[in-house]
Write a protein that holds these residues in place. Structure first.
Motif, PDB file in Angstrom:
ATOM      1  N   ASP A   1      32.923  41.190  41.225  1.00  0.00           N
ATOM      2  CA  ASP A   1      33.792  40.032  41.025  1.00  0.00           C
ATOM      3  C   ASP A   1      35.081  40.459  40.331  1.00  0.00           C
ATOM      4  O   ASP A   1      35.059  40.955  39.210  1.00  0.00           O
ATOM      5  CB  ASP A   1      33.067  38.983  40.180  1.00  0.00           C
TER       6      ASP A   1
ATOM      7  N   LYS B   1      44.359  43.318  42.714  1.00  0.00           N
ATOM      8  CA  LYS B   1      43.015  42.799  42.985  1.00  0.00           C
ATOM      9  C   LYS B   1      42.942  42.170  44.374  1.00  0.00           C
ATOM     10  O   LYS B   1      41.949  42.333  45.099  1.00  0.00           O
ATOM     11  CB  LYS B   1      42.640  41.756  41.928  1.00  0.00           C
TER      12      LYS B   1
ATOM     13  N   ARG C   1      38.312  43.684  47.692  1.00  0.00           N
ATOM     14  CA  ARG C   1      37.124  43.558  48.518  1.00  0.00           C
ATOM     15  C   ARG C   1      36.855  44.788  49.375  1.00  0.00           C
ATOM     16  O   ARG C   1      35.999  44.770  50.243  1.00  0.00           O
ATOM     17  CB  ARG C   1      37.247  42.308  49.405  1.00  0.00           C
TER      18      ARG C   1
ATOM     19  N   THR D   1      38.019  38.269  39.858  1.00  0.00           N
ATOM     20  CA  THR D   1      38.677  36.980  40.018  1.00  0.00           C
ATOM     21  C   THR D   1      40.169  37.105  39.745  1.00  0.00           C
ATOM     22  O   THR D   1      40.587  37.715  38.759  1.00  0.00           O
ATOM     23  CB  THR D   1      38.068  35.952  39.059  1.00  0.00           C
ATOM     24  N   VAL D   2      40.952  36.527  40.626  1.00  0.00           N
ATOM     25  CA  VAL D   2      42.406  36.608  40.520  1.00  0.00           C
ATOM     26  C   VAL D   2      42.932  35.372  39.815  1.00  0.00           C
ATOM     27  O   VAL D   2      42.596  34.245  40.171  1.00  0.00           O
ATOM     28  CB  VAL D   2      43.046  36.728  41.921  1.00  0.00           C
ATOM     29  N   ASP D   3      43.731  35.601  38.779  1.00  0.00           N
ATOM     30  CA  ASP D   3      44.411  34.496  38.088  1.00  0.00           C
ATOM     31  C   ASP D   3      45.725  34.250  38.825  1.00  0.00           C
ATOM     32  O   ASP D   3      46.732  34.910  38.584  1.00  0.00           O
ATOM     33  CB  ASP D   3      44.664  34.879  36.627  1.00  0.00           C
ATOM     34  N   ARG D   4      45.710  33.307  39.744  1.00  0.00           N
ATOM     35  CA  ARG D   4      46.866  33.091  40.614  1.00  0.00           C
ATOM     36  C   ARG D   4      48.079  32.552  39.843  1.00  0.00           C
ATOM     37  O   ARG D   4      49.227  32.811  40.227  1.00  0.00           O
ATOM     38  CB  ARG D   4      46.494  32.143  41.760  1.00  0.00           C
TER      39      ARG D   4
ATOM     40  N   GLU E   1      47.055  41.505  39.138  1.00  0.00           N
ATOM     41  CA  GLU E   1      46.489  40.452  39.978  1.00  0.00           C
ATOM     42  C   GLU E   1      46.722  40.714  41.463  1.00  0.00           C
ATOM     43  O   GLU E   1      45.829  40.513  42.283  1.00  0.00           O
ATOM     44  CB  GLU E   1      47.070  39.089  39.582  1.00  0.00           C
TER      45      GLU E   1
END
Length: 722
Positions: free
Chosen positions: A346, A224, A229, A348-351, A221
């Motif tokens: 995409d 990412k 980006r 997506t980060v699972d914070r 995570e």
């Protein structure tokens, strides 16, 4: 050829292969065995030989149960019974040999002038242990180690007496060889077994705790967030996650297996070629072996052989590891620009996973590093890091109940999870433990016969005093050994055979300096009278560098090991020894990514769905830092310099590494032509030049100029096409 750290439930099922009493008994034993390693390294100190014997006994039993020789028939009743009986017999033999050491001494001293007085049971147990070392090392790593063990035993038993020149050695009686193999400090239960039982296994167990506790979630995570980006972001995620995972496992194959299943599909979806995606993961995962603090067990072996503190070895390894990972990142950037790959996707980060995993990753590693810097033993630091991880997991569980739902996704390290972590860590230790104890037989043969000196002399003669040629010879030897040996085993063998020669070549430069100035001390000058050279009597008057090198080249190996300590400061000699070991250790990593046998690349190819050999060549191109950094070790004070010197060398070397990658790819931010190529060559030379600010700044400026101008040219060409 290291075993990956498996998913803990898979590890549990591998022990519990019949879901019956035997499987569960083995699983429970693995948990208890892991606890024993923790306890005996913190509170309950066993005598060295006995601790090492128990260590081998337990892992021999587990290896017998998990690496069955029956293949597809390993699930039959006969196969299980045989594996169980064989494992218990080997374990009993190890314990008997350790328990009976004093009795052997007493019986032998009571019979003056006779050979070692072994009882029939001693002979049976001793031969069974030798056979088990050969057999179990074959099961866990293939045929190379067993063949080398048989050759080494043959060498000191009878073969050495028939060989010519420096490789001739006196033959020893069977009882002497058996005693030395079992009880010498260089033997099965000696130095190498110490390293395995006190340090490596505990760090593997710590790695198992990190995996089970969810620390690997943090690795993915946070990667990412850092690189998601950027153009080519998926590949940068692979580089960052492999660097962080290297602090957990220290194994290239383990890194590839654990992070590659996530990063390789991401890279392919990001537009990268399948073989390049696999190559990036293999090359980045290879960095796990050089990433502090674990360094694939190499740091522990190095500390034992050199006498240099483990913390020092880890400290000098930080900047080189950063150089390596950035070298992989540079080629990722070049590939993304060259093939227009890596457009933003995409990720997506699972914070919640990141926060909970981050705490159980950062806090235990911080505890470990702090304790290592405070001077405690690595095994003690690993035990307290495990304790802090368990405590942190409980704290995150409490926070998850207090904070808003979804803030944390903790993994509470209760009894079941702790058991899974212990099983995962113990299972990942089996191969290394078996190999280090087995290699003790070879180590004893090399030390007893003195063949290591002969090999060092051969390296010195073939290289003709050239350090770069000696490094090339060692690199070739490491590649050949790495085709059949795990990295740690290849490093140990090469270090025993070649480190003295390599350190000696570096020390010879200072001997030459002393000869050029002139040696006024009559005692020191007298040492050269034993050299068969016309200039040997003129060392007091000084001479030209050419004449000095000619005289040094004529010094016999046996005399050189006497002259060097007299003329070279002991602290500098120790630095040369550390440098030699670091060079050998780095070069031994290339077997992970260099065809024809490159297991990390093959593992990555399986995930990427690409051709194994093509992926191997791609990973070899990407991992060029494995060859650049050893040259920096040899020709710059990257290891021995002050912190500002190390930062100057490492910082400007990055420009040289980028230039090297751009030349090989024939691309920077855009295509490069002959003029840009010349600028990159000149820039690389200037950037690599040690501790010369003018050359460094000029080199960096040239490389940056090529980056900017090639990028402008590429954008201009795109505008014309559009």
């Amino acid at each position: 050829m290291s075993e990956p750290i498996e998913d803990p439930r898979e590890a549990l099922m591998r022990f519990d292969r019949d879901n019956g009493l035997l499987g569960w008994s083995v699983a429970i034993f693995a948990v208890a065995f892991g606890i024993w390693h923790v306890v005996t390294n913190v509170y309950w100190i066993e005598p060295g030989k006995f601790q090492n014997a128990i260590h081998f006994a337990g892992f021999a039993f587990l290896a017998s149960m998990l690496y069955s020789p029956f293949g597809a028939r390993s699930e039959t009743t006969f196969a299980r019974a045989f594996d169980l009986a064989y494992g218990l017999a080997v374990a009993a033999a190890a314990l008997w040999i350790a328990w009976g050491e004093n009795a052997v001494y007493d019986r032998t001293l009571a019979v003056t002038g006779q050979s070692w007085q072994f009882t029939p049971l001693d002979w049976i147990a001793g031969f069974l242990l030798i056979f088990a070392a050969i057999d179990l090392s074959r099961r866990v790593s293939g045929w190379v180690i067993p063949i080398l063990i048989v050759l080494s035993l043959s060498y000191i038993l009878f073969l050495g007496g028939h060989l010519p020149g420096v490789f001739r050695a006196a033959s020893l009686p069977v009882d002497d060889v058996l005693f030395r193999s079992l009880y010498n400090d260089e033997g099965m239960f000696g130095i190498l077994a110490d390293i395995s039982s006190t340090n490596i296994t505990l760090f593997m167990i710590f790695g198992g705790f990190l995996v089970v506790s969810g620390a690997s979630n943090f690795v993915i995570e946070i990667s990412k967030i850092v690189a998601g980006r950027i153009k080519g972001g998926a590949a940068f995620v692979a580089v960052i996650s492999s660097a962080l995972t290297g602090t957990i496992s220290g194994s290239a194959v383990a890194n590839t297996a654990s992070t590659g299943v996530i990063t390789i599909p991401l890279m392919k979806a990001n537009g990268f070629r399948p073989q390049f995606a696999g190559g990036v993961e293999a090359a980045a995962s290879t960095g796990g072996g050089i990433m502090p603090p674990i360094m694939g067990a190499g740091a522990f072996v190095m500390a034992s052989y050199t006498g240099i503190p483990y913390g020092t070895i880890v400290a000098v390894s930080v900047v080189p590891a950063i150089i390596y990972f950035l070298s992989v990142a540079f080629i990722v950037r070049i590939e993304a620009m060259k093939y227009d790959a890596g457009a933003e996707i995409d990720m997506t980060v699972d914070r919640a996973k990141m926060f909970s995993g981050g705490l159980v990753f950062v806090i235990p590693l911080t505890v470990m590093v702090w304790m290592l810097l405070s001077g405690v033993t690595p095994s003690y630091a690993a035990c307290w890091a495990i304790a802090s991880l368990i405590g942190t997991s409980w704290a995150t569980s409490v926070l998850a109940m207090i904070l808003p739902k979804g803030t944390f996704k903790p993994v509470t390290m209760g009894p079941i999870k702790i058991g899974e972590a212990l099983i995962s860590g113990v299972r990942s230790s089996i191969m290394v433990a078996i190999l280090l104890v087995s290699i003790g037989i070879m180590n004893n043969a090399i030390v007893t016969s003195g063949v290591g000196n002969g090999f060092s002399l051969m390296i010195a003669q073939w290289s003709q005093g050239s350090l770069v040629l000696a490094i090339a010879l060692i690199a070739f030897a490491s590649l050949v050994l790495g085709m059949g040996l795990p990295v740690t085993a290849a490093y140990i063998i090469l270090a025993i055979l070649t480190a003295p020669a390599l350190a000696g070549l570096m020390a010879d430069s200072l001997v030459v300096d002393a000869l050029v100035v002139g040696i006024s001390d009559p005692t020191q000058a007298a040492l050269f009278f034993l050299v068969d050279h016309p200039l040997a009597t003129q060392v007091g008057a000084g001479m030209s560098p050419e004449h000095a090198w000619s005289l040094v080249a004529a010094i016999p190996f046996e005399l050189a090991v006497t002259i060097r300590p007299v003329l070279v400061d002991p602290a500098i000699q120790m630095t040369f020894l550390l440098t030699a070991h670091m060079i050998i250790f780095w070069l031994s990593q290339d077997s992970n990514v260099t065809p024809p046998v490159c297991l990390a690349a093959f593992a990555a190819a399986g995930i990427a769905g690409s051709r194994p050999m093509a992926t191997g060549f791609e990973s070899w191109k990407i991992a060029k830092g494995l060859y650049v950094v050893p040259l920096l070790f040899a020709y710059t004070p990257l290891i021995s310099g002050d912190w500002h010197e190390v930062l100057q060398i490492g910082g400007f070397a990055l420009f040289g590494v980028y230039a090297t990658n751009a030349l090989i790819q024939w691309y920077s931010e855009g295509p490069i032509g002959p003029v840009f190529a010349v600028m990159l060559v000149a820039g690389a030379v200037g950037a690599y030049w040690p501790l010369n600010w003018a050359a460094n700044l000029a080199g960096a400026a040239l490389v940056v100029t090529v980056i900017v101008l090639s990028g402008r040219r590429a954008r201009a060409q795109e505008a014309v096409v559009a």
